[in-house]
Structure formats: C-alpha cells, structure tokens
Design a protein around this motif. Sequence first.
Motif, PDB file in Angstrom:
ATOM      1  N   CYS A 116       0.896  -1.208  -0.259  1.00  9.02           N
ATOM      2  CA  CYS A 116      -0.378  -0.292  -0.299  1.00  9.02           C
ATOM      3  C   CYS A 116       0.835   1.037  -0.111  1.00  9.02           C
ATOM      4  CB  CYS A 116      -1.484  -0.207   1.509  1.00  9.02           C
ATOM      5  SG  CYS A 116      -2.079  -1.150   0.655  1.00  9.02           S
ATOM      6  N   ALA A 117       1.837   0.959   0.735  1.00  8.69           N
ATOM      7  CA  ALA A 117       2.566   2.584   1.040  1.00  8.69           C
ATOM      8  C   ALA A 117       3.545   2.672  -0.514  1.00  8.69           C
ATOM      9  CB  ALA A 117       3.632   2.443   1.674  1.00  8.69           C
ATOM     10  N   THR A 118       4.054   1.490  -1.200  1.00 10.94           N
ATOM     11  CA  THR A 118       5.083   1.871  -2.312  1.00 10.94           C
ATOM     12  C   THR A 118       3.978   2.258  -3.188  1.00 10.94           C
ATOM     13  OG1 THR A 118       6.490  -0.249  -1.314  1.00 10.94           O
ATOM     14  CG2 THR A 118       6.150   0.525  -3.908  1.00 10.94           C
ATOM     15  N   LEU A 119       2.690   1.661  -3.678  1.00 12.00           N
ATOM     16  CA  LEU A 119       1.944   1.232  -4.526  1.00 12.00           C
ATOM     17  C   LEU A 119       1.745   2.986  -4.762  1.00 12.00           C
ATOM     18  CD1 LEU A 119       0.977  -2.028  -5.788  1.00 12.00           C
ATOM     19  CD2 LEU A 119       3.053  -0.326  -6.344  1.00 12.00           C
ATOM     20  N   GLY A 120       1.103   3.425  -3.628  1.00 10.12           N
ATOM     21  CA  GLY A 120       0.409   4.328  -2.955  1.00 10.12           C
ATOM     22  C   GLY A 120       1.054   6.125  -2.963  1.00 10.12           C
ATOM     23  N   ASN A 121       2.022   5.797  -2.473  1.00  6.49           N
ATOM     24  CA  ASN A 121       3.277   6.779  -3.300  1.00  6.49           C
ATOM     25  C   ASN A 121       3.775   6.798  -4.197  1.00  6.49           C
ATOM     26  OD1 ASN A 121       3.132   7.417   0.512  1.00  6.49           O
ATOM     27  ND2 ASN A 121       4.617   5.708   0.662  1.00  6.49           N
TER      28      ASN A 121
END
Length: 266
Positions: free
Chosen positions: A33-38
């Motif tokens: 979530c952090a990787t793709l969301g950011n």
Amino acid sequence: MTLPAIDTRQLFDVAGKSAIVIGATGSFGKVVCATLGNAGARLVITAGNAGELDALRAELAGNGIEATAVNRRPNTEADCDAIVAAAVSAYGGVDILVIASGVNDVGMINDLTPERFQKVMLANVDGAWLMARAAGKQMIAQGRGGKVVFTSSARGKLGHPAGYTAYCTSKSAVDGLTRSLGCEWGKHGITVNAIAPTVFRSPLTAWMFEDNGNATKVREGFLARVPVGRLGEPEDLAGPLLFLCSRASDFHTGHIIYADGGYTAG
C-alpha cells in the motif's frame, strides 16, 4: 553511437493505475500500500478484519493515498468477483493485482492434522488462484494488459527442518502457479511474477532484531547463510514490487524474485 531513448520515470510510473491489494493489513500488505500508493496508484484494499481495514484506509487517506476498502478475503469465487467489481466501480478497471496475504501453521508432519494442512493450502494457494482468475478475466476483457504479483517465500525453494511441510508446500505451489500463469497470460500482455522474501522486519519477526541471548543466537545462525549479512527491511521489498507492477517489467513474466539478501543463492 546514439543512446537509446529510455525514460526511466515512465518505466516505473504507476500513477493513476488501479491496484488491488489482497491482505492489505498484513506486514507485506502495508508495504504494498505504501509503495504503490506513494507512487500514485489508486488502491482497492482488502482484508478480513473490518476494524484494521478501516484504520488502514484512514491512515492512507491521511497520507494523500486514494483507497477503497473491501472487507473480504478471497475465499470464494463470489468474494473475488466482488473485489474486482469494487475496483471496476471505483476506478473503471483493474491494472495491478498483488496477493500479499498468507498464513503458516508450524507442526511436524506427524503432529499436523490434514485439516491444519488444508487451511494453509486454502489460504496460500486456493485464494491466490481464485483471485488471479477473477482479476485476470477483467484484465483480459479490458485489453490493456496488467500486472499480477504473488507472494512466495524462500521456503518455496528450500525445505525447513522445523515443521514447515504445509508452508513450504504451499509456497512451492505458488511458484508453480506463477510460472504457469506467466505462460498462459503472456499473449494478453499480463505479466505474472512473485516476490519471495526471507526474514524481514515486521511485528511477527521483531524479536529476531532484538539484542538478547536467544534472538542474537538465532539471528547469527540465520545470517551465516545471508551473503549481505543482515535481515530484510520493508524497503527491500518495495523496489522489486514497484518493478513488477510497472512497465519496467513488461518483458519479465513467470519469475520468482528472491528478496533474500542472497539466502537462496548459496
């Protein structure tokens, strides 16, 4: 010689992509979530615990990450179809699927009941197969390709002496599913790959990072097999993940990427 026209920013760009994250509230799920969301992707986050899922969605929103929550696990065909439908409704389709969920049940084979073995297989293999089937159908219908990333493990390649027959078997099956779907869906422009980590920092493994007698002994024994000489950190998974979810991996399919510091190389 003229340099090839390579725009690395475009190669790794996932901004605006619709990404389903299965098991979003787990340790690897949060990395996803952090990787793709950011990186600008729009997320459909799924998990079985509604409270944890709502908390994650609120945290993502607080960081400017768009996310739609679906309180389901990929247990049945209906569950998987509903998750895909949520992505289509929210974002118009599915571009990326990441299976970040998984379970283990440690027990020597003579102590492990068939029911416990089957529970691991259902969670790690059946759920991945069902969810890929539903998302792949949508991707093929869209006609613009897609990215599927499974979560494997170093234990899909290596055995373990301490009661891992269910887990190792399930991850070997995930590896086989990765290769088979990579072959089956290549003609549709859908790449299928897996990330296979070894020990990386999470709530479940935090004890291995501590400096005390037992943890130090276990860690040093493990690190004797790791060429880079350390345990994994969440960001060690982020790089391979972004690669597999972006155009940069368009010519890579059916592969298992070992995020293990060289553990499986020796």
